[in-house]
Design a protein around this motif. Structure first.
Motif, PDB file in Angstrom:
ATOM      1  N   LEU A   1       0.838  -1.200   0.000  1.00 58.22           N
ATOM      2  CA  LEU A   1       0.000   0.000   0.000  1.00 58.22           C
ATOM      3  C   LEU A   1       0.875   1.253   0.000  1.00 58.22           C
ATOM      4  CD1 LEU A   1      -2.709   1.397   0.094  1.00 58.22           C
ATOM      5  CD2 LEU A   1      -2.751   1.045   2.583  1.00 58.22           C
ATOM      6  N   ARG A   2       1.931   1.253   0.802  1.00 58.46           N
ATOM      7  CA  ARG A   2       2.845   2.398   0.809  1.00 58.46           C
ATOM      8  C   ARG A   2       3.461   2.603  -0.570  1.00 58.46           C
ATOM      9  NH1 ARG A   2       4.859  -0.124   5.372  1.00 58.46           N
ATOM     10  NH2 ARG A   2       6.876  -0.458   4.340  1.00 58.46           N
ATOM     11  N   ALA A   3       3.871   1.513  -1.219  1.00 57.87           N
ATOM     12  CA  ALA A   3       4.477   1.609  -2.551  1.00 57.87           C
ATOM     13  C   ALA A   3       3.482   2.155  -3.569  1.00 57.87           C
ATOM     14  CB  ALA A   3       4.988   0.239  -2.988  1.00 57.87           C
ATOM     15  N   GLY A   4       2.245   1.709  -3.485  1.00 62.63           N
ATOM     16  CA  GLY A   4       1.231   2.182  -4.415  1.00 62.63           C
ATOM     17  C   GLY A   4       0.941   3.660  -4.254  1.00 62.63           C
ATOM     18  N   LEU A   5       0.842   4.120  -3.020  1.00 61.20           N
ATOM     19  CA  LEU A   5       0.592   5.538  -2.778  1.00 61.20           C
ATOM     20  C   LEU A   5       1.795   6.381  -3.188  1.00 61.20           C
ATOM     21  CD1 LEU A   5      -1.271   5.408   0.669  1.00 61.20           C
ATOM     22  CD2 LEU A   5      -2.266   5.663  -1.623  1.00 61.20           C
ATOM     23  N   ALA A   6       3.001   5.867  -2.930  1.00 60.77           N
ATOM     24  CA  ALA A   6       4.207   6.606  -3.305  1.00 60.77           C
ATOM     25  C   ALA A   6       4.288   6.795  -4.819  1.00 60.77           C
ATOM     26  CB  ALA A   6       5.454   5.878  -2.799  1.00 60.77           C
ATOM     27  N   ALA A   7       3.769   5.828  -5.565  1.00 58.94           N
ATOM     28  CA  ALA A   7       3.812   5.912  -7.028  1.00 58.94           C
ATOM     29  C   ALA A   7       2.895   7.002  -7.576  1.00 58.94           C
ATOM     30  CB  ALA A   7       3.417   4.558  -7.631  1.00 58.94           C
ATOM     31  N   LEU A   8       2.005   7.515  -6.736  1.00 59.65           N
ATOM     32  CA  LEU A   8       1.076   8.560  -7.174  1.00 59.65           C
ATOM     33  C   LEU A   8       1.633   9.965  -6.978  1.00 59.65           C
ATOM     34  CD1 LEU A   8      -2.289   7.137  -5.775  1.00 59.65           C
ATOM     35  CD2 LEU A   8      -1.212   6.749  -8.005  1.00 59.65           C
ATOM     36  N   ALA A   9       2.778  10.069  -6.315  1.00 57.53           N
ATOM     37  CA  ALA A   9       3.356  11.385  -6.061  1.00 57.53           C
ATOM     38  C   ALA A   9       3.623  12.120  -7.372  1.00 57.53           C
ATOM     39  CB  ALA A   9       4.658  11.243  -5.274  1.00 57.53           C
ATOM     40  N   GLY A  10       3.188  13.375  -7.435  1.00 61.08           N
ATOM     41  CA  GLY A  10       3.439  14.212  -8.592  1.00 61.08           C
ATOM     42  C   GLY A  10       2.546  13.955  -9.789  1.00 61.08           C
ATOM     43  N   THR A  11       1.532  13.093  -9.647  1.00 62.83           N
ATOM     44  CA  THR A  11       0.666  12.764 -10.777  1.00 62.83           C
ATOM     45  C   THR A  11      -0.564  13.670 -10.867  1.00 62.83           C
ATOM     46  OG1 THR A  11      -0.649  11.154  -9.524  1.00 62.83           O
ATOM     47  CG2 THR A  11       1.347  10.340 -10.633  1.00 62.83           C
ATOM     48  N   GLY A  12      -0.814  14.450  -9.820  1.00 65.45           N
ATOM     49  CA  GLY A  12      -2.015  15.275  -9.806  1.00 65.45           C
ATOM     50  C   GLY A  12      -3.256  14.542  -9.345  1.00 65.45           C
ATOM     51  N   THR A  13      -3.104  13.294  -8.982  1.00 62.89           N
ATOM     52  CA  THR A  13      -4.229  12.501  -8.514  1.00 62.89           C
ATOM     53  C   THR A  13      -4.732  13.006  -7.165  1.00 62.89           C
ATOM     54  OG1 THR A  13      -3.514  10.514  -9.673  1.00 62.89           O
ATOM     55  CG2 THR A  13      -4.911  10.186  -7.768  1.00 62.89           C
ATOM     56  N   GLU A  14      -6.043  13.121  -7.031  1.00 64.76           N
ATOM     57  CA  GLU A  14      -6.634  13.592  -5.776  1.00 64.76           C
ATOM     58  C   GLU A  14      -7.025  12.453  -4.855  1.00 64.76           C
ATOM     59  OE1 GLU A  14      -9.853  16.303  -6.162  1.00 64.76           O
ATOM     60  OE2 GLU A  14      -8.564  17.961  -6.800  1.00 64.76           O
ATOM     61  N   ALA A  15      -7.208  11.254  -5.397  1.00 65.73           N
ATOM     62  CA  ALA A  15      -7.620  10.127  -4.558  1.00 65.73           C
ATOM     63  C   ALA A  15      -7.146   8.818  -5.166  1.00 65.73           C
ATOM     64  CB  ALA A  15      -9.140  10.103  -4.402  1.00 65.73           C
ATOM     65  N   ALA A  16      -6.842   7.865  -4.299  1.00 58.92           N
ATOM     66  CA  ALA A  16      -6.491   6.514  -4.703  1.00 58.92           C
ATOM     67  C   ALA A  16      -7.645   5.592  -4.365  1.00 58.92           C
ATOM     68  CB  ALA A  16      -5.237   6.049  -3.964  1.00 58.92           C
ATOM     69  N   LEU A  17      -8.022   4.751  -5.318  1.00 61.79           N
ATOM     70  CA  LEU A  17      -9.055   3.750  -5.061  1.00 61.79           C
ATOM     71  C   LEU A  17      -8.358   2.400  -5.000  1.00 61.79           C
ATOM     72  CD1 LEU A  17     -12.619   3.654  -6.433  1.00 61.79           C
ATOM     73  CD2 LEU A  17     -11.311   1.546  -6.213  1.00 61.79           C
ATOM     74  N   VAL A  18      -8.282   1.823  -3.804  1.00 59.99           N
ATOM     75  CA  VAL A  18      -7.470   0.640  -3.549  1.00 59.99           C
ATOM     76  C   VAL A  18      -8.314  -0.627  -3.651  1.00 59.99           C
ATOM     77  CG1 VAL A  18      -5.930  -0.497  -1.906  1.00 59.99           C
ATOM     78  CG2 VAL A  18      -6.006   2.016  -2.019  1.00 59.99           C
ATOM     79  N   LEU A  19      -7.842  -1.558  -4.480  1.00 67.72           N
ATOM     80  CA  LEU A  19      -8.514  -2.839  -4.684  1.00 67.72           C
ATOM     81  C   LEU A  19      -7.513  -3.958  -4.450  1.00 67.72           C
ATOM     82  CD1 LEU A  19     -11.207  -4.176  -5.687  1.00 67.72           C
ATOM     83  CD2 LEU A  19     -10.213  -4.135  -7.990  1.00 67.72           C
ATOM     84  N   LEU A  20      -7.986  -5.097  -3.926  1.00 67.00           N
ATOM     85  CA  LEU A  20      -7.132  -6.256  -3.675  1.00 67.00           C
ATOM     86  C   LEU A  20      -7.292  -7.272  -4.796  1.00 67.00           C
ATOM     87  CD1 LEU A  20      -7.858  -6.802   0.137  1.00 67.00           C
ATOM     88  CD2 LEU A  20      -6.195  -5.272  -0.946  1.00 67.00           C
ATOM     89  N   VAL A  21      -6.188  -7.858  -5.250  1.00 70.93           N
ATOM     90  CA  VAL A  21      -6.231  -8.770  -6.389  1.00 70.93           C
ATOM     91  C   VAL A  21      -6.952 -10.069  -6.066  1.00 70.93           C
ATOM     92  CG1 VAL A  21      -4.088 -10.064  -5.996  1.00 70.93           C
ATOM     93  CG2 VAL A  21      -4.823  -9.539  -8.346  1.00 70.93           C
ATOM     94  N   ASP A  22      -7.025 -10.434  -4.773  1.00 72.97           N
ATOM     95  CA  ASP A  22      -7.597 -11.737  -4.416  1.00 72.97           C
ATOM     96  C   ASP A  22      -9.068 -11.662  -4.042  1.00 72.97           C
ATOM     97  OD1 ASP A  22      -7.362 -10.473  -1.977  1.00 72.97           O
ATOM     98  OD2 ASP A  22      -6.502 -12.193  -0.934  1.00 72.97           O
ATOM     99  N   GLN A  23      -9.769 -10.648  -4.549  1.00 70.79           N
ATOM    100  CA  GLN A  23     -11.204 -10.532  -4.306  1.00 70.79           C
ATOM    101  C   GLN A  23     -11.956 -10.432  -5.647  1.00 70.79           C
ATOM    102  OE1 GLN A  23     -11.847  -7.270  -1.485  1.00 70.79           O
ATOM    103  NE2 GLN A  23     -11.770  -8.760   0.167  1.00 70.79           N
ATOM    104  N   PRO A  24     -11.996 -11.533  -6.404  1.00 78.75           N
ATOM    105  CA  PRO A  24     -12.639 -11.478  -7.718  1.00 78.75           C
ATOM    106  C   PRO A  24     -14.131 -11.246  -7.666  1.00 78.75           C
ATOM    107  CG  PRO A  24     -12.068 -13.745  -7.148  1.00 78.75           C
ATOM    108  CD  PRO A  24     -11.405 -12.863  -6.129  1.00 78.75           C
ATOM    109  N   GLY A  25     -14.723 -11.392  -6.498  1.00 78.17           N
ATOM    110  CA  GLY A  25     -16.157 -11.116  -6.373  1.00 78.17           C
ATOM    111  C   GLY A  25     -16.479  -9.639  -6.279  1.00 78.17           C
TER     112      GLY A  25
END
Length: 203
Positions: A90-114
């Motif tokens: 989660l920290r890595a994913g949020l860090a990757a958004l730095a400087g992109t202008g994104t206002e919000a991250a929508l976090v999804l887990l890969v192991d929840q196909p439902g």
């Protein structure tokens, strides 16, 4: 298919680094469901649910996931400490958004196909500003996906250690958290154990 609402200020962050320890070391991103790896299903859910940018966080067997999956159009980051738990991803994913202008991250887990595009769309619609904080709810129980406005990223990252993701921050800021009921459009089961594999369908 859910209509895509054009809002590039909300970026999907897919946590797909898990090694499937209780599944005999089978990387969760590569588990097959309806003929395709779970990582591809999750990417489609984010895209069809209205996320125009997507960051995929890999870890276990990252090179194999890249070679065996279609990650076209996604930014990919690798969490070298994936074995320590979801917090680092989660920290890595949020860090990757730095400087992109994104206002919000929508976090999804890969192991929840439902959890598909309908739930993603509902939670994404809760975005109003950098201070937004929302999560899917299943019969009143908080689950994923989770929407984290940029004002919360530092606090979330500070508390995301081991297998703890955003939970400590969400609890601390529960008065500001919007719960979005999704039980009528999604099922929030995880693929964690061999018994859970029954949820995966063949081609």
């Amino acid at each position: 298919m859910v209509p895509v609402r054009m809002n590039p200020l909300v970026t999907g962050v897919l946590l797909a680094a898990g090694g499937g320890r209780r599944l005999g070391g089978r990387p969760k991103a590569l588990l097959m469901h309806r003929g395709r790896p779970l990582v591809e299903h999750a990417i489609r859910s984010l895209r069809d649910g209205g996320c125009d940018r997507i960051v995929v966080v890999l870890g276990a067997a990252a090179d194999e996931v890249r070679s065996r999956s279609s990650l076209a159009g996604c930014a990919v980051t690798v969490n070298p400490e994936w074995q320590q738990g979801m917090g680092g991803s989660l920290r890595a994913g949020l860090a990757a958004l730095a400087g992109t202008g994104t206002e919000a991250a929508l976090v999804l887990l890969v192991d929840q196909p439902g959890v598909g595009a309908e739930a993603v769309s509902r939670v994404r619609a809760a975005h109003t500003s950098r201070a937004s904080l929302a999560a899917a709810s299943y019969d009143g129980t908080r689950g994923h996906p989770v929407l984290l406005g940029a004002d919360h990223w530092a606090g979330v990252s500070a508390g995301a250690t081991g297998d703890q993701g955003a939970r400590p921050h969400l609890w601390e800021h529960r008065a500001a958290l919007t719960l979005v009921e999704c039980a009528d459009v999604a099922e929030a089961y995880d693929i964690d154990t061999p018994e859970d594999l029954r949820h995966l369908a063949g081609p």
